[in-house]
Design an enzyme around this catalytic site. Structure first.
Site, PDB file in Angstrom:
ATOM      1  N   GLY A  39      30.407  27.219 -42.507  1.00 20.26           N
ATOM      2  CA  GLY A  39      30.243  25.912 -43.127  1.00 20.26           C
ATOM      3  C   GLY A  39      29.384  25.969 -44.375  1.00 20.26           C
ATOM      4  CG  HIS A  42      30.083  28.675 -51.626  1.00 22.23           C
ATOM      5  ND1 HIS A  42      31.099  29.582 -51.779  1.00 22.23           N
ATOM      6  CD2 HIS A  42      29.168  29.273 -50.803  1.00 22.23           C
ATOM      7  CE1 HIS A  42      30.807  30.693 -51.133  1.00 22.23           C
ATOM      8  NE2 HIS A  42      29.649  30.535 -50.507  1.00 22.23           N
ATOM      9  N   GLY A  44      33.632  29.651 -53.239  1.00 16.49           N
ATOM     10  CA  GLY A  44      34.070  30.924 -52.669  1.00 16.49           C
ATOM     11  C   GLY A  44      34.877  30.694 -51.404  1.00 16.49           C
ATOM     12  CG  HIS A  45      33.027  29.059 -47.908  1.00 20.64           C
ATOM     13  ND1 HIS A  45      31.790  28.629 -48.365  1.00 20.64           N
ATOM     14  CD2 HIS A  45      32.771  29.981 -46.954  1.00 20.64           C
ATOM     15  CE1 HIS A  45      30.838  29.265 -47.697  1.00 20.64           C
ATOM     16  NE2 HIS A  45      31.396  30.093 -46.844  1.00 20.64           N
ATOM     17  CD  GLN A 157      37.804  42.364 -51.889  1.00 18.86           C
ATOM     18  OE1 GLN A 157      37.378  42.442 -53.036  1.00 18.86           O
ATOM     19  NE2 GLN A 157      39.015  42.767 -51.541  1.00 18.86           N
ATOM     20  CE  LYS A 158      28.461  36.046 -50.600  1.00 22.06           C
ATOM     21  NZ  LYS A 158      27.415  36.467 -49.626  1.00 22.06           N
ATOM     22  CG  LEU A 193      30.174  30.963 -56.076  1.00 22.65           C
ATOM     23  CD1 LEU A 193      31.225  29.852 -55.941  1.00 22.65           C
ATOM     24  CD2 LEU A 193      28.986  30.459 -56.890  1.00 22.65           C
TER      25      LEU A 193
END
Lengths: 302, 302
Positions: A39, A42, A44-45, A157-158, A193
């Site tokens: 949750g 941002h 990125g999600h 991939q972060k 992010l």
């Protein structure tokens, strides 16, 4: 708006109609994608959801701040919980279902006696500084896979080590699930992010993009003809110093193969055997622990 | 005759047509049951299949001698492999599919780095004498669940600890699978059926039913009014001696709660708190390690 389920059984009943073979009807045999999140979404999600929408018919986004992947003294209690805003954002990218279970729903017994352990791959990088973290990831991802039974799942991939662990889990446990790794989404100034970026104060937020810039600089050096003989150890030491001088406390900064195998410190871009490398960093800035990484292919001229 | 698959993908393609929602056709939405076995099937296995057929529409029997659940020096190499005869027997009970994978198909990497561990419940009974055994069970059962994605799975109560571990696994990992425990099937003289019974020579085969008779005798004592004050420790010691005198080497002989919690040796049938008990034994006779157990409810008069 996506439909929100808090109960496992209700979600499963909803998904049941999309499964299986159907000869003569519009219903059935849809491809289901799972996007697991904690949750506080941002961009990125939302990118993960967009990728899922491109590949699948039905996208389930799970929102669950998983207690078993937080260690003692970590930010489980303070981790931001913003379900209403998250659902609003998910509507903009046309997520179909949100699965937002309670802790009791996910863990009738906590901690669960059964564990899913990824083995040697966890004895490095984030696994070294966050004891038990990936054990918590292992069990919660297994549970989500079993609850949703998706055709595919999308991870960022972060969290590169997490992605590698999940690919290994899927192979070793024979999950019939395609794992899709999604590129890192960055702010305009290059900062990856992350929900944890909001732990940064204004001054720290100015400094934070240094992490990405230094990784980029390292990657350029690894690829440049005139610096291909510099050994990785000295390259890492230089970068370590510059990141530290910028105000970070480095947890790790390493060059690995893209499968997270060890690369010797005395290797150089021209001598290293495995050409597909990754530079990974985890560093504290104030009370935020930031992650970043950069893939690089070296020594392609030979 | 059941259809035999050796490949995961072929089995999954065959099962796909039975899944999911179907409004206007005979096809689809069938209940799938899995019966995991190591082959060399006897009437006990066939009873599992019959129970599965009663509860489900489609029965998949897996036949796989799983290397990861055998320890060094155990009987992995000599374990009887009788696929053709097994398939003949499965035809008589109308099993629909046989899944008989190769080791390579099940374990592209052996041993797999990922592990599924059941925790404290394995630190007793068979888990104590067979180091790593239940780790192998954990991973292979997880894999079979993920490959077949059944609605239910049937396991024999002869392997009572295994059954308890699998029920815990299903709860802890949120598998949407009903676990059915099937009663022990016995020879006319009371010996629990087991593939390992064929390791017994003729003389040993005569002795083997002692195990069941002694458990029955213990259970009668636990339930009898005039012996309800005998403490479990002395009851176990008596039985231990009689089984040993018959020619067995006992691995363990224990009284536990039916959830495999510890019961104190100084408890008696009249004082014990948990009323639902189980007596479990593992014992060597020649080169066969035999298991048996008997559930008993005590002290119901209070």
């Amino acid at each position: 708006m996506p439909i929100i389920y808090h109960d496992i059984s209700a979600l499963q009943a909803a998904l049941q109609s999309y499964r299986g073979h159907q000869n003569d009807s519009q219903v059935g045999l849809k491809r289901i994608a799972l996007v697991p999140t904690m949750g506080n979404l941002h961009d990125g999600h939302l990118e993960l959801v967009k990728i899922a929408k491109q590949q699948a018919d039905i996208v389930v986004v799970s929102i669950f701040v998983n207690p078993t992947q937080f260690g003692a003294g970590e930010d489980f209690d303070s981790y931001p919980r913003t379900l209403d805003e998250d659902v609003e954002k998910l509507a903009t990218v046309e997520a179909d279902y949100v699965f937002a279970p309670s802790i009791d729903e996910m863990y009738p017994v906590l901690p669960p006696p059964t564990s899913v352990l990824a083995g040697a791959i966890t004895a490095q990088l984030c696994g070294q500084s966050r004891a038990g973290h990936f054990d918590g990831v292992g069990i919660v991802v297994s549970k989500l896979f079993n609850i949703v039974q998706p055709d595919m799942a999308v991870f960022g991939q972060k969290d590169y080590q997490q992605l590698a662990i999940i690919k290994q889990l899927v192979r070793d446990l024979s999950y019939p699930i395609e794992i899709i790794g999604a590129p890192i989404v960055r702010a305009a100034d290059g900062l990856a992010l992350s929900s944890r970026n909001q732990y940064l104060n204004a001054a720290e937020r100015q400094i934070a993009p240094v992490l990405h810039r230094e990784l980029q600089y390292m990657v350029q050096k690894l690829k440049s003809d005139d610096q291909r003989e510099q050994d990785f150890g000295s390259l890492l030491a230089e970068t370590h110093q510059r990141i530290t001088e910028a105000g970070f406390i480095i947890d790790y900064l390493e060059i690995k193969t893209d499968e997270l195998e060890v690369v010797a410190n005395n290797a150089t871009a021209s001598t290293v055997e495995h050409k597909n490398l990754i530079v990974l960093v985890a560093a504290w800035l104030g009370r935020a622990r930031l992650l970043d990484n950069q893939l690089v292919t070296v020594n392609q001229s030979f």
